[in-house]
Design a protein around this motif. Structure first.
Motif, mmCIF file in Angstrom:
data_model
loop_
_atom_site.group_PDB
_atom_site.id
_atom_site.type_symbol
_atom_site.label_atom_id
_atom_site.label_comp_id
_atom_site.label_asym_id
_atom_site.label_seq_id
_atom_site.Cartn_x
_atom_site.Cartn_y
_atom_site.Cartn_z
ATOM 1 N N TYR A 91 0.838 -1.199 0.000
ATOM 2 C CA TYR A 91 0.000 0.000 0.000
ATOM 3 C C TYR A 91 0.876 1.254 0.000
ATOM 4 O O TYR A 91 1.927 1.288 0.643
ATOM 5 C CB TYR A 91 -0.898 0.048 1.235
ATOM 6 C CG TYR A 91 -2.028 -0.936 1.209
ATOM 7 C CD1 TYR A 91 -3.145 -0.730 0.401
ATOM 8 C CD2 TYR A 91 -1.989 -2.073 2.004
ATOM 9 C CE1 TYR A 91 -4.192 -1.637 0.389
ATOM 10 C CE2 TYR A 91 -3.031 -2.988 1.995
ATOM 11 C CZ TYR A 91 -4.129 -2.760 1.185
ATOM 12 O OH TYR A 91 -5.169 -3.664 1.172
ATOM 13 N N LEU A 106 -4.337 -2.031 7.148
ATOM 14 C CA LEU A 106 -3.734 -3.367 7.139
ATOM 15 C C LEU A 106 -4.698 -4.435 7.657
ATOM 16 O O LEU A 106 -4.604 -5.590 7.261
ATOM 17 C CB LEU A 106 -2.438 -3.361 7.941
ATOM 18 C CG LEU A 106 -1.327 -2.469 7.375
ATOM 19 C CD1 LEU A 106 -0.124 -2.458 8.299
ATOM 20 C CD2 LEU A 106 -0.956 -2.890 5.965
ATOM 21 N N ARG A 109 -7.599 -4.456 4.617
ATOM 22 C CA ARG A 109 -7.003 -4.851 3.335
ATOM 23 C C ARG A 109 -7.924 -4.576 2.137
ATOM 24 O O ARG A 109 -8.244 -5.488 1.359
ATOM 25 C CB ARG A 109 -6.611 -6.313 3.366
ATOM 26 C CG ARG A 109 -5.602 -6.618 4.433
ATOM 27 C CD ARG A 109 -4.375 -7.188 3.828
ATOM 28 N NE ARG A 109 -3.380 -7.440 4.859
ATOM 29 C CZ ARG A 109 -2.194 -6.873 4.883
ATOM 30 N NH1 ARG A 109 -1.854 -6.037 3.951
ATOM 31 N NH2 ARG A 109 -1.334 -7.159 5.829
#
Length: 157
Positions: A91, A106, A109
């Motif tokens: 990312y 995270l 996602r």
């Protein structure tokens, strides 16, 4: 001389004693590895890196003369640019993105390029030190979707 077998009780007791003496942080782990590209003289970028480190991220800093090439390589539209660019686990991160939103990214996602905090808003991490007089302005964190469109990810008032 014959060897005496070690009892399971002794092994467990030794393990428990070792765990009790081990520092807690050794088990906490890193929140993730972030690579940051910034100019060598930018103070707010250094403060943002410290914010990340204070929140458990391992940070590798790359000093460059101009971050626009990194921003372009990361797929962040110029309208969402800031003074530093970063990457974590595939990312892109642009600007003063709070650690909490990086953790959320995270966790969730999403199918996206990454997160951006355009400009340098007062009160965002790295723009919140005493040199800014404690002033805080509302700012937004945007999710940059594949293709370059952006949508509001989090608002900070």
């Amino acid at each position: 001389m014959p060897m005496t077998p070690v009892s399971h009780r002794h092994t467990r007791r030794t393990l428990l004693a070792a765990l009790a003496c081990a520092p807690i942080w050794a088990f906490a782990g890193s929140a993730g590895q972030i690579s940051v590209w910034k100019t060598p003289t930018c103070g707010c970028c250094k403060d943002w890196v410290k914010h990340l480190q204070d929140n458990g991220f391992e940070v590798t800093v790359h000093d460059v003369e101009d971050t626009s090439a990194v921003r372009q390589r990361n797929g962040i539209p110029d309208d969402y640019g800031s003074c530093h660019s970063a990457q974590i686990e595939g990312y892109a991160l642009e600007g003063h993105v709070p650690a909490a939103e990086i953790r959320r990214l995270l966790r969730e996602r999403p199918a996206a390029i990454g997160l951006a905090v355009p400009g340098m808003p007062l009160g965002a991490p790295g723009m919140d030190g005493p040199e800014y007089g404690g002033r805080r302005l509302p700012y937004n964190v945007y999710l940059i979707e594949r293709g370059g469109a952006a949508r509001l990810y989090q608002n900070y008032l």
